[in-house]
Scaffold this motif. Sequence first.
Motif, PDB file in Angstrom:
ATOM      1  N   THR A 187      55.050  47.838  65.086  1.00  0.00           N
ATOM      2  CA  THR A 187      54.357  48.609  64.066  1.00  0.00           C
ATOM      3  C   THR A 187      54.902  48.268  62.680  1.00  0.00           C
ATOM      4  OG1 THR A 187      54.230  50.388  65.668  1.00  0.00           O
ATOM      5  CG2 THR A 187      53.746  50.957  63.376  1.00  0.00           C
ATOM      6  N   PHE A 188      53.998  48.016  61.740  1.00  0.00           N
ATOM      7  CA  PHE A 188      54.394  47.848  60.346  1.00  0.00           C
ATOM      8  C   PHE A 188      53.842  49.034  59.566  1.00  0.00           C
ATOM      9  CE2 PHE A 188      55.339  43.116  59.261  1.00  0.00           C
ATOM     10  CZ  PHE A 188      56.067  42.983  60.430  1.00  0.00           C
ATOM     11  N   ILE A 189      54.686  49.717  58.802  1.00  0.00           N
ATOM     12  CA  ILE A 189      54.191  50.745  57.892  1.00  0.00           C
ATOM     13  C   ILE A 189      54.493  50.277  56.474  1.00  0.00           C
ATOM     14  CG2 ILE A 189      54.288  53.162  57.186  1.00  0.00           C
ATOM     15  CD1 ILE A 189      55.225  53.861  59.989  1.00  0.00           C
ATOM     16  N   ASN A 190      53.453  50.033  55.738  1.00  0.00           N
ATOM     17  CA  ASN A 190      53.566  49.397  54.434  1.00  0.00           C
ATOM     18  C   ASN A 190      53.191  50.413  53.356  1.00  0.00           C
ATOM     19  OD1 ASN A 190      53.528  47.313  52.443  1.00  0.00           O
ATOM     20  ND2 ASN A 190      51.306  47.162  52.683  1.00  0.00           N
ATOM     21  N   VAL A 191      53.936  50.396  52.255  1.00  0.00           N
ATOM     22  CA  VAL A 191      53.622  51.288  51.142  1.00  0.00           C
ATOM     23  C   VAL A 191      53.173  50.446  49.960  1.00  0.00           C
ATOM     24  CG1 VAL A 191      54.745  52.600  49.313  1.00  0.00           C
ATOM     25  CG2 VAL A 191      55.018  53.309  51.679  1.00  0.00           C
ATOM     26  N   THR A 192      52.063  50.782  49.364  1.00  0.00           N
ATOM     27  CA  THR A 192      51.633  50.020  48.191  1.00  0.00           C
ATOM     28  C   THR A 192      50.724  50.860  47.299  1.00  0.00           C
ATOM     29  OG1 THR A 192      50.577  47.981  47.451  1.00  0.00           O
ATOM     30  CG2 THR A 192      49.587  49.073  49.332  1.00  0.00           C
ATOM     31  N   HIS A 193      50.591  50.445  46.050  1.00  0.00           N
ATOM     32  CA  HIS A 193      49.619  51.071  45.165  1.00  0.00           C
ATOM     33  C   HIS A 193      48.462  50.099  44.917  1.00  0.00           C
ATOM     34  CE1 HIS A 193      52.211  48.767  42.439  1.00  0.00           C
ATOM     35  NE2 HIS A 193      51.103  48.547  41.787  1.00  0.00           N
TER      36      HIS A 193
ATOM     37  N   LEU B 247      49.825  49.649  59.343  1.00  0.00           N
ATOM     38  CA  LEU B 247      49.303  50.804  58.628  1.00  0.00           C
ATOM     39  C   LEU B 247      49.806  50.773  57.187  1.00  0.00           C
ATOM     40  CD1 LEU B 247      48.965  54.334  59.940  1.00  0.00           C
ATOM     41  CD2 LEU B 247      50.253  54.021  57.833  1.00  0.00           C
ATOM     42  N   THR B 248      48.943  51.117  56.246  1.00  0.00           N
ATOM     43  CA  THR B 248      49.349  51.112  54.848  1.00  0.00           C
ATOM     44  C   THR B 248      49.196  52.494  54.236  1.00  0.00           C
ATOM     45  OG1 THR B 248      48.754  48.791  54.551  1.00  0.00           O
ATOM     46  CG2 THR B 248      48.894  50.129  52.573  1.00  0.00           C
ATOM     47  N   LEU B 249      50.262  52.961  53.588  1.00  0.00           N
ATOM     48  CA  LEU B 249      50.186  54.184  52.797  1.00  0.00           C
ATOM     49  C   LEU B 249      49.830  53.753  51.381  1.00  0.00           C
ATOM     50  CD1 LEU B 249      53.494  55.929  53.995  1.00  0.00           C
ATOM     51  CD2 LEU B 249      51.194  56.200  54.923  1.00  0.00           C
ATOM     52  N   LEU B 250      48.672  54.202  50.931  1.00  0.00           N
ATOM     53  CA  LEU B 250      48.153  53.726  49.656  1.00  0.00           C
ATOM     54  C   LEU B 250      47.959  54.902  48.707  1.00  0.00           C
ATOM     55  CD1 LEU B 250      46.726  51.507  47.935  1.00  0.00           C
ATOM     56  CD2 LEU B 250      44.627  52.113  49.134  1.00  0.00           C
ATOM     57  N   GLY B 251      48.416  54.739  47.476  1.00  0.00           N
ATOM     58  CA  GLY B 251      48.197  55.804  46.498  1.00  0.00           C
ATOM     59  C   GLY B 251      48.844  55.438  45.177  1.00  0.00           C
ATOM     60  N   PRO B 252      48.515  56.179  44.131  1.00  0.00           N
ATOM     61  CA  PRO B 252      49.103  55.881  42.829  1.00  0.00           C
ATOM     62  C   PRO B 252      50.571  56.306  42.782  1.00  0.00           C
ATOM     63  CG  PRO B 252      47.766  57.861  42.691  1.00  0.00           C
ATOM     64  CD  PRO B 252      47.593  57.321  44.081  1.00  0.00           C
TER      65      PRO B 252
ATOM     66  N   VAL C  44      44.350  52.445  56.921  1.00  0.00           N
ATOM     67  CA  VAL C  44      44.791  52.760  55.563  1.00  0.00           C
ATOM     68  C   VAL C  44      44.858  54.277  55.425  1.00  0.00           C
ATOM     69  CG1 VAL C  44      44.253  52.587  53.099  1.00  0.00           C
ATOM     70  CG2 VAL C  44      43.703  50.684  54.636  1.00  0.00           C
ATOM     71  N   VAL C  45      45.978  54.749  54.827  1.00  0.00           N
ATOM     72  CA  VAL C  45      46.130  56.176  54.556  1.00  0.00           C
ATOM     73  C   VAL C  45      46.147  56.337  53.043  1.00  0.00           C
ATOM     74  CG1 VAL C  45      47.618  58.189  54.817  1.00  0.00           C
ATOM     75  CG2 VAL C  45      47.491  56.488  56.655  1.00  0.00           C
ATOM     76  N   VAL C  46      45.120  56.970  52.491  1.00  0.00           N
ATOM     77  CA  VAL C  46      45.063  57.140  51.038  1.00  0.00           C
ATOM     78  C   VAL C  46      45.711  58.479  50.691  1.00  0.00           C
ATOM     79  CG1 VAL C  46      43.602  57.183  48.997  1.00  0.00           C
ATOM     80  CG2 VAL C  46      42.913  55.853  51.005  1.00  0.00           C
TER      81      VAL C  46
ATOM     82  N   CYS D  40      52.595  59.685  44.319  1.00  0.00           N
ATOM     83  CA  CYS D  40      51.722  60.395  45.257  1.00  0.00           C
ATOM     84  C   CYS D  40      52.474  60.829  46.501  1.00  0.00           C
ATOM     85  CB  CYS D  40      50.539  59.526  45.657  1.00  0.00           C
ATOM     86  SG  CYS D  40      50.980  58.193  46.780  1.00  0.00           S
ATOM     87  N   GLY D  41      53.731  60.392  46.642  1.00  0.00           N
ATOM     88  CA  GLY D  41      54.542  60.824  47.779  1.00  0.00           C
ATOM     89  C   GLY D  41      54.641  59.797  48.884  1.00  0.00           C
ATOM     90  N   LYS D  42      54.028  58.605  48.668  1.00  0.00           N
ATOM     91  CA  LYS D  42      54.007  57.624  49.745  1.00  0.00           C
ATOM     92  C   LYS D  42      55.404  57.067  50.037  1.00  0.00           C
ATOM     93  CE  LYS D  42      52.445  53.924  46.566  1.00  0.00           C
ATOM     94  NZ  LYS D  42      52.845  54.546  45.290  1.00  0.00           N
ATOM     95  N   THR D  43      56.174  56.802  48.979  1.00  0.00           N
ATOM     96  CA  THR D  43      57.524  56.286  49.195  1.00  0.00           C
ATOM     97  C   THR D  43      58.418  57.337  49.848  1.00  0.00           C
ATOM     98  OG1 THR D  43      57.345  54.731  47.371  1.00  0.00           O
ATOM     99  CG2 THR D  43      59.545  55.338  48.028  1.00  0.00           C
ATOM    100  N   THR D  44      58.242  58.597  49.427  1.00  0.00           N
ATOM    101  CA  THR D  44      59.018  59.672  50.046  1.00  0.00           C
ATOM    102  C   THR D  44      58.726  59.754  51.541  1.00  0.00           C
ATOM    103  OG1 THR D  44      58.882  60.870  47.977  1.00  0.00           O
ATOM    104  CG2 THR D  44      59.546  62.126  49.901  1.00  0.00           C
ATOM    105  N   MET D  45      57.461  59.593  51.888  1.00  0.00           N
ATOM    106  CA  MET D  45      57.079  59.639  53.293  1.00  0.00           C
ATOM    107  C   MET D  45      57.778  58.520  54.063  1.00  0.00           C
ATOM    108  SD  MET D  45      53.340  60.476  54.413  1.00  0.00           S
ATOM    109  CE  MET D  45      52.463  59.547  55.603  1.00  0.00           C
TER     110      MET D  45
END
Lengths: 395, 291
Positions: A202-208, A35-40, A220-222, A43-48
């Motif tokens: 499970t892989f949870i990946n954070v990226t922009h 799963l990827t947390l995607l956002g600029p 993908v979670v935008v 956006c709070g993705k790293t905090t999550m």
Amino acid sequence: MSKELIRLKDVSMTFDDGVTVLHDINIYFNDKEFLTLLGPSGCGKTTMLRIIGGFQTPSSGDVIFDGVRINDVPPYRRQVNTVFQKYALFPHLNVYENVAFGLRIPREGTDSNGKKEKVKLSREEIDARVREMLEVVSLKGFEHRSIASLSGGQQQRVAIARALVNRPKVLLLDEPLGALDMRLRKDMQQELKRIQQQMGITFINVTHDQEEALAMSDTVVVMNEGVIQQIGTPEDIYNEPKNAFVADFIGESNIVDGIMREDRVVEIFNRRFACLDGGFGKDEPVDVVIRPEDVDIVSEAEGQLKGAVTSVTFKGVHYDTIVDFYGFKWLIQTTDYCPVGSHIGIKIDPDGFHVMKKSKYSGMFGDYSSYSEEYDEINDPTLLEAEEEGNDDED
Amino acid sequence: MKTKRAWFAFPYMIWMALFVVIPIVIMLVYSLTVDTETAAGTALEASFENYTGMALYMSVFGRSFWLALIATIICLLIGYPVAYLMSREGPGFQRLAMALIMLPMWMNFLLRTYSWMAILENNGLLNQLFQKLGVIALYNRLTGSNIDHFQMIRTSGAVVLGMVYNYLPFMILPIYTVLTKLDVRLIEAAQDLGANSVTVFRRVILPLSVSGIVSGVTMVFVPSVSTFAISRLLGGGTQMMLGDLIENQFLGGAYNPHLGAAISMVMMVIVVICMLVMNHFGDGEGEAVML
């Protein structure tokens, strides 16, 4: 797919300085998915990710792991390991000792009588697991190298091995490929996917980087401004964006105001077009997305819409052609060369339209009037880097 | 580029040559010669006498290194926790703590040491306080002795206290610097891998602050070994250290610059050996400090 492993329930995060970076997040993560947390930036993705890792406690809401609330469980007791941004490898230890770090720490376990005790792995077991993991990340033979002597890609692999050797149920990756050059990044995308499938966790990946998100993920979670904008497969996110933000952030999009005249009929620029969308109110104002590759350039006479070419950029596979339609500039990706100033017509098939409900992001994106500036920004690595640094401080 | 800029270093090199290298050579020559009376007056004669006769001063050597070692260990035990706690606090607290640590250094070194004399003397501030509080009476009752003051000045303890007081900032600062530069992500990474706070300290923070410890130890130990003001003022002549001994050979009653030079040379060699051993543990980062 498979069973649920982590759930965030009504999670909000407000920092001491009063800035709220997450607003009522509700999301679940399935076992064995990528799963990827995607956002600029910001956006709070790293905090999550840090909340799941245990480095930050949410201001409100619950973090549920395998059915148990873990808000107050410290990071060292969670069955989660992290690959940190810029890797955070221990500079005083060599590759082998970095990977063995977690294994050398006695764990709490229960003995045969059910009594709690510290369990220490034997030297042989540690050795076997470290060597096995170094093989998984293709770093056999690097055991005694110092961290400083490794390239970025190799350090990346050590960081992955160091986390995975502890056999976590979830691996968190914080912008894992951000520091690598483009070529290496592409290779590592494949590599990460392979490792995830091989380990079956499970892989949870954070990226922009939206390209990276689409290429690697099952889901993908935008995110933007601390709110989840859309959750879906890469295909869903690209083909059926929920609002103008998602449409603009994932790939290139021309987003124009439209009116849904009836099911499967949308009106833009006062012309009606056949489309595949329905379920909107009669004459409801909507945002209409037209992807640059879904537009066919035809002669002016044949065109459904007519406009003048204002700029052409050769991109290798295609030309990025900016066309002015009644004052609104579109990006069209085409293999046909149209010189600047020429008048052309365009045709769009019904499946080329994607209709979205109006949102707070309507009117903010999707116009290519400032196209060249935007492109300069995207292509300037120092700007991106600076943005990232800023993000670090914020989080 | 490199060679063109080399001349920037000339002033420093000339300075070092004039005031470090040449004096050491002069000392070496002095230490290997004695004055002899000839018909023409006094002349220098090569001799190992200064070194062979040094056995007499073994106890002074022993005391100097022993007291300096104790002072260094105490500085480390006090300084490390202070530096660690400082580095974990917010920037406001760090600035305040730093100001407090530096504050005594704005006063003259001798003045500070004289102040300690006034505090530690037999009828000094501390003994008067003990008398007022009845601590001395209590002590007499408990032990059956009959004293009217605690002997604090003119003891080795007073000398160690003086060293710790004067040199503690030199222990705190390098350790603090290293700890503030430590990447917080490394600590998080260790926690992530299962380390509780004790393990994080033992396996990550401590090993990564070794270079600061080596610098701190060097900067406390070297001046402690060679101090003469502290031992004279607070030891009151009972705690003769190498610094006093050497000073005595050059300026004092025992006037013998040849012996003084020899003692200095031996002290220097021992200190250099100590530092080389220390640097062996600390990635060699302390070497710059040593020189």
